[in-house]
Design a protein around this motif. Structure first.
Motif, PDB file in Angstrom:
ATOM      1  N   ASP A 463       0.849  -1.190   0.000  1.00 50.84           N
ATOM      2  CA  ASP A 463       0.000   0.000   0.000  1.00 50.84           C
ATOM      3  C   ASP A 463       0.890   1.248   0.000  1.00 50.84           C
ATOM      4  OD1 ASP A 463      -1.894   1.938   0.304  1.00 50.84           O
ATOM      5  OD2 ASP A 463      -2.625   1.248   2.261  1.00 50.84           O
ATOM      6  N   THR A 464       0.754   2.077  -1.027  1.00 55.67           N
ATOM      7  CA  THR A 464       1.608   3.273  -1.142  1.00 55.67           C
ATOM      8  C   THR A 464       1.270   4.338  -0.107  1.00 55.67           C
ATOM      9  OG1 THR A 464       0.104   4.144  -2.834  1.00 55.67           O
ATOM     10  CG2 THR A 464       2.055   2.938  -3.597  1.00 55.67           C
ATOM     11  N   ASN A 465       0.233   4.123   0.689  1.00 47.07           N
ATOM     12  CA  ASN A 465      -0.110   5.072   1.747  1.00 47.07           C
ATOM     13  C   ASN A 465       0.555   4.728   3.076  1.00 47.07           C
ATOM     14  OD1 ASN A 465      -1.868   6.867   0.329  1.00 47.07           O
ATOM     15  ND2 ASN A 465      -3.426   5.249   0.336  1.00 47.07           N
ATOM     16  N   THR A 466       1.415   3.711   3.070  1.00 44.95           N
ATOM     17  CA  THR A 466       2.136   3.405   4.299  1.00 44.95           C
ATOM     18  C   THR A 466       3.056   4.575   4.646  1.00 44.95           C
ATOM     19  OG1 THR A 466       3.880   2.286   3.060  1.00 44.95           O
ATOM     20  CG2 THR A 466       2.076   0.918   3.895  1.00 44.95           C
ATOM     21  N   LYS A 467       3.393   4.664   5.926  1.00 44.52           N
ATOM     22  CA  LYS A 467       4.176   5.799   6.419  1.00 44.52           C
ATOM     23  C   LYS A 467       5.493   5.954   5.664  1.00 44.52           C
ATOM     24  CE  LYS A 467       6.488   7.447  10.602  1.00 44.52           C
ATOM     25  NZ  LYS A 467       6.816   7.146  12.017  1.00 44.52           N
ATOM     26  N   LYS A 470       5.006   7.031   1.930  1.00 48.17           N
ATOM     27  CA  LYS A 470       4.567   8.431   1.845  1.00 48.17           C
ATOM     28  C   LYS A 470       5.734   9.381   2.119  1.00 48.17           C
ATOM     29  CE  LYS A 470       0.546   9.849   3.145  1.00 48.17           C
ATOM     30  NZ  LYS A 470      -0.654  10.192   3.916  1.00 48.17           N
ATOM     31  N   GLU A 471       6.584   8.989   3.055  1.00 47.77           N
ATOM     32  CA  GLU A 471       7.769   9.798   3.337  1.00 47.77           C
ATOM     33  C   GLU A 471       8.701   9.825   2.125  1.00 47.77           C
ATOM     34  OE1 GLU A 471      11.337  10.131   6.701  1.00 47.77           O
ATOM     35  OE2 GLU A 471       9.850   8.499   6.780  1.00 47.77           O
ATOM     36  N   SER A 473       7.779   9.472  -1.035  1.00 46.48           N
ATOM     37  CA  SER A 473       7.158  10.282  -2.089  1.00 46.48           C
ATOM     38  C   SER A 473       7.287  11.779  -1.806  1.00 46.48           C
ATOM     39  CB  SER A 473       5.679   9.898  -2.239  1.00 46.48           C
ATOM     40  OG  SER A 473       4.954  10.252  -1.080  1.00 46.48           O
ATOM     41  N   ASN A 474       7.331  12.150  -0.510  1.00 48.86           N
ATOM     42  CA  ASN A 474       7.463  13.568  -0.156  1.00 48.86           C
ATOM     43  C   ASN A 474       8.908  14.060  -0.270  1.00 48.86           C
ATOM     44  OD1 ASN A 474       4.723  13.885   0.404  1.00 48.86           O
ATOM     45  ND2 ASN A 474       4.968  13.202   2.531  1.00 48.86           N
TER      46      ASN A 474
END
Length: 684
Positions: A463-467, A470-471, A473-474
């Motif tokens: 899941d690309t919304n894992t912490k 997401k870090e 990607s930012n």
């Protein structure tokens, strides 16, 4: 002393495996039956398939449970009943009779003559009633049940229960006794009189009755007749009738109990230990030869042994309770769990060994082993992508169906008909299937206890919304986009050659997380046209690029990523060169260049999945340099990169074939052609 400690330390993993092997062997042998095993199998109504059987020793023929129960029922019906007698009560009744008679007939002619026929007739009736005794309550004993009357703790009279008088039959007894000799009015007076004076003098002695019954039951013989040594029991081809079945069953029981004295029992234990040790040794050798990574990991070896012991333990518990429920044990959980954490081949191998070990303790061992091995094969063949719940339900349904079909076939073979089919056994198979669904929460529990990772956890990590993602990607959006592209390429490649697509996808998503620490040093994240490498030497630049592997491992461990995922971070560059800076340095200083300063530390990929990631990562990263791509350029581009990796020996440790590499190259060419496809130029 230090030398000895050093040896222990160097070989502690091997010593642990030896101890685990010995403890597991001893525990399994402890669970096994503590008797020998009768070498013949037989069924009532079926021909004897073995050679002529002669009695190896003298033994008694056991009665069947039904025969013993019938004898016990007869004893309960015929065992004597003991009643306590109070002789003083009769004298009290006689005195009460005289007083009551005078009072009742005060106005009649009988009052003055106690020696009249009516008085004497009543007196004789009392004597008759108390001749054997008057019961204190109603009893449900058979009328022919033997009865012993006890006076002052001594048996003084033996009779049958029907000889005792019950209060409930007092009225008809009086009417019959007096008949028509007196008037109806006088008869009614006598009935009322007797109901007032008659008292019971006999009561049941429960203690003595129960004690006698218990003694009689203990005398029931458990055998009938005997067989002499060398006597022919049954001939080959002879149908096992009821009598032969009783003899064979008696021989089996005798063989498994009395035959095994202490000396023989010790030999049986040694034999069991050897066979169990041999089976577990085969498992260790399999891991050593074909699954070296698992063999070297003591936690994984412990996990495999634990699951085998758990299945044997559960089966033993059920057999000790009631062997009819043996098929309710969800043995197919074992290959399911091992396939989820390792692979199908290891799961099936361990399952077969477990079934072979259970063959020592289960009834109808051949039938049981056939059913369980077939079910295990079906489990391995049908269950794929366990993280999809629908797949598990479908597979469990197929496993249950195979159980039912195989059991039905065996039943028809044994019985030759379907009239007596045991439908409740089908219910056990259905319950077994429902219990198999417990594998999902069990996998989660195992992950927490043993620190392993399954496809279910991999699905969560993807899941690309894992912490962590997401870090990434930012902080490094270019790297994140690159990782997504690599994940798509790697997943397609894994599906093409039958590798673990979910594992390689997750590995691709996290393989470059080390670039978060210095994102601007990587071209995909340089959006402002500034390249910090221009201010560094080639060696320093190569060192920063190489460090993203080590930094990625540190970040992964800090965020508790599984080892299977960290392996992709370690190996995605293998021992290859940071080619750009190496060639740049070589052009400046051709003679004094240390190639190790520009090489990744490794290790090289050691599985199909890690090899796939290396190819996809290199191809995707380099594809950004393609200018005006065409099909020919893409084909040559992919061929050059993968061939270069092969020539440098990057895939030597991976169990991947040339054919599979060719298939992966085709997938990469096709995917890149779709990404860089040429469009028709539309007029403005």
């Amino acid at each position: 002393m230090n030398v000895l400690l050093n040896k222990w330390y160097k070989n502690h993993a091997l010593i642990y495996k030896i101890l685990l092997f010995l403890l597991t062997t001893l525990f399994i042998v402890y669970l096994f039956p503590k008797t020998g095993k009768f070498r013949y199998s037989f069924e009532k109504g079926k021909p004897w398939q073995s050679e002529n059987l002669y009695a190896p020793f003298n033994f008694a023929i056991k009665k069947s449970q039904e025969e013993i129960e019938n004898e016990q029922i007869d004893i309960r019906k015929t065992s004597p009943v003991f009643f306590e007698v109070d002789p003083a009560i009769k004298d009290v009744v006689l005195n009460d009779y005289l007083t009551a008679f005078n009072r009742t007939f005060a106005d009649s002619i009988y009052i003055s003559t106690q020696n009249t026929s009516l008085y004497k007739s009543g007196r004789s009736l009392i004597d008759r009633l108390f001749d054997n005794g008057v019961l204190d309550t109603e009893y449900s004993f058979n009328k022919d049940r033997p009865v012993n009357l006890v006076f002052d703790n001594q048996i003084q009279k033996e009779l049958v229960f029907n000889d005792l008088f019950q209060i409930g039959s007092l009225r008809p007894t009086i009417e019959i006794h007096f008949g028509s000799d007196i008037s109806v009015n006088d008869k009614n007076r006598m009935i009322s009189l007797f109901f007032d004076i008659i008292k019971p003098n006999v009561s049941l002695n429960n203690i003595l009755t129960d004690k006698t019954l218990e003694e009689e039951l203990l005398k029931v013989s458990l055998t009938r007749g005997s067989i002499e040594k060398d006597q022919l029991i049954i001939s080959k081809g002879q149908v096992v009738e009821e009598e032969q079945f009783a003899v064979l069953d008696s021989l089996k029981s005798e063989y498994e109990s009395q035959v095994w004295n202490t000396a023989n029992y010790n030999w049986v234990l040694v034999a069991y230990t050897l066979l169990v040790a041999l089976a577990l040794l085969m498992l260790l050798l399999f891991l050593r030869k074909y699954r070296l990574e698992v063999f070297l990991n003591n936690t994984k070896v412990t996990f495999i042994f634990f699951n085998i012991v758990l299945m044997i333990f559960l089966t033993t518990l059920v057999i000790n309770y009631n062997s009819q429920y043996i098929y309710i044990v969800p043995l197919c959980i074992l290959p399911l769990v091992l396939k989820a954490f390792f692979d199908a081949r290891l799961g099936l191998f361990a399952h077969v060994l477990t079934v072979l070990l259970l063959g020592f303790i289960v009834p109808n061992s051949y039938e049981y082993m056939f059913l369980q091995i077939i079910a295990g094969i079906v489990t391995i063949l049908t269950v794929s992508e366990l993280y999809k719940r629908a797949n598990l339900f479908i597979s469990v349904g197929q496993i249950t169906f195979i159980y039912i079909i195989a059991y039905f076939a065996f039943f028809v073979i044994h019985e030759g008909q379907v009239a007596n089919l045991k439908w409740e056994t089908f219910g056990l198979f259905i319950l077994c299937g429902l219990a198999t669904l417990f594998v999902q929460p069990l996998i989660y529990i195992y992950e927490k206890i043993f620190g392993l990772v399954s496809d279910v956890s991999l699905l969560e990590l993807s899941d690309t919304n894992t912490k962590l993602l997401k870090e990434l990607s930012n902080r490094a959006p270019g790297t994140f986009h690159h990782s997504l592209n690599v994940a798509n390429l790697a997943e397609a490649s894994a599906n093409e050659i039958g590798a673990n697509a979910m594992l390689v996808r997750v590995g691709a998503l996290y393989h470059d997380i080390g670039k978060m620490n210095n994102p601007t040093f990587y071209t995909e994240n340089q959006s402002n046209g500034i390249n910090p490498h221009e201010e560094l030497s080639n060696k320093e630049s190569a060192g920063i690029i190489i460090d993203h592997v080590i930094q990625g491992i540190e970040i992964a461990k800090k965020n508790n990523l599984p080892d299977r995922v960290i392996d992709f971070i370690r190996t995605h560059h293998g021992t290859s060169l940071v080619y750009y800076f190496y060639m740049k340095e070589k052009s400046i200083n051709e003679e004094d260049v240390n190639i190790e300063d520009f090489s990744y530390p490794g290790p090289k990929p050691f599985s199909k999945e890690t090899a796939i990631l290396m190819m996809c990562d290199s191809v995707e990263a380099a594809s950004k340099s393609l200018k005006e791509p065409t099909s020919t350029k893409i084909n040559d581009f992919v061929e050059n990169i993968v061939t270069k990796q092969m020539e440098s020996g990057q895939f030597l440790n991976a169990n991947i074939t040339f054919k599979e590499i060719q298939s992966i190259k085709k997938v990469l060419k096709h995917k890149l052609a779709n990404i860089y496809h040429l469009r028709i130029e539309y007029p403005e």
